[in-house]
Design an enzyme around this catalytic site. Sequence first.
Site, PDB file in Angstrom:
ATOM      1  N   CYS A  55     -33.171   6.338 -52.870  1.00 53.60           N
ATOM      2  CA  CYS A  55     -34.106   5.667 -53.153  1.00 53.60           C
ATOM      3  C   CYS A  55     -35.701   6.434 -52.981  1.00 53.60           C
ATOM      4  O   CYS A  55     -36.088   7.277 -51.807  1.00 53.60           O
ATOM      5  CB  CYS A  55     -34.214   4.984 -51.893  1.00 53.60           C
ATOM      6  SG  CYS A  55     -32.053   3.996 -51.713  1.00 53.60           S
ATOM      7  N   CYS A  63     -26.586  -3.793 -33.254  1.00 57.44           N
ATOM      8  CA  CYS A  63     -26.856  -3.856 -34.964  1.00 57.44           C
ATOM      9  C   CYS A  63     -26.768  -2.217 -35.464  1.00 57.44           C
ATOM     10  O   CYS A  63     -27.059  -1.067 -35.287  1.00 57.44           O
ATOM     11  CB  CYS A  63     -28.118  -3.572 -34.904  1.00 57.44           C
ATOM     12  SG  CYS A  63     -29.113  -4.537 -37.217  1.00 57.44           S
TER      13      CYS A  63
END
Length: 327
Positions: A65, A137
């Site tokens: 990335c 999360c």
Amino acid sequence: MDQAIPVTRPAPAGWTTTTVQALMARPLLDLLFEAQSTHRRHFTANEVQLSTLLSIKTGGCPEDCGYCSQSARHAGTGVEATRLMAPAEVLQAARQAKADGATRFCMGAAWRNPKQRDMPALTEMVAQVRDLGLETCMTLGMLDADQADALKAAGLDYYNHNLDTAPDFYANVVTSRRYQDRLATLREVRQAGMRVCCGGIIGMGESRRQRAGLIAQLANLDPAPESVPINQLVPIAGTPLADTPALDPLELVRTVATARICMPDSMVRLSAGRQEMDDATQALCFAAGANSIFTGARLLTTPNPQADRDRDLFERLGLRPMSVPAR
Ligand code: SAM
Ligand code: DTB
Ligand code: SF4
């Protein structure tokens, strides 16, 4: 007068890049008016949800990335690779985040995907953080069905997995994982019954049309993600995107407003990049319907505004932290 009338919108699953781009290109004040009106129909005004991030495994990531400090392919970002943290250490950080007012605790790992040997520690972290009364999360890269089921069974409320950008800009940023792979993980997360946190990054050199393309992709997920992080690129020395020219702040505001209108029930999170933003830009993003932020001095590897700066901003804007929703 007619400009204050909300545009007629297609059904949630019917957004195209062209219709989203038309919305995004409206006069700024019309866009802001509609976004804030939409926000007030779906959420309590002036409330902002607070999440805190912890990097539970930093650096050494095999993916490429182009924005990321943690890719092993970008030598010289200064990020050192660590092992996965122990659950007890994670729990301590979660306790601190709760004491500092966060209602959601997000744990991030620099992986392409979790390994089977990591699953017991990951599920233990989820269960312990959840027992504190925090929403949980995680963002761990790609998941298979069994991993998604195991995380859900441990009590994971949200899984963050971003589409990052429009399909036609994606290859400029990432080549080691396909757009389709990201969509497949999002399907596994849904299938397991978890809530989806999915957004992207702007300011990577994409066009406005490509920002609209990202929003269309997100809004057409069925159902739309419950949580939509809008990250502004934090340029990191040593990454391919280090020298990307800064985005006009009003383009960020337009993107947030458009996300709010296209995904009226979703939490829109003003995510990475707040440290580099001035207070007036953040205020416009809240006016555009952003209703969630990351608090705490760090994101994953980069600085985030200190607690006193955020407290001061909330006071000046008359914003209140949102309380944790009942389970
Ligand atoms: N490794 C996992 C993955 O990529 O799926 C999870 C962690 S990853 C760091 C989470 C997200 O952070 C990325 O998808 C990207 O959207 C965002 N991000 C990473 N570096 C960033 C940067 N320099 N500026 C803005 N957002 C960034
Ligand atoms: C997301 O969309 N943004 C967060 C979270 N999900 C994991 C990460 C932001 C990372 C910013 C760069 C860094 O601190 O390394
Ligand atoms: Fe790895 Fe995630 Fe960074 Fe990509 S964004 S290099 S997958 S940590």
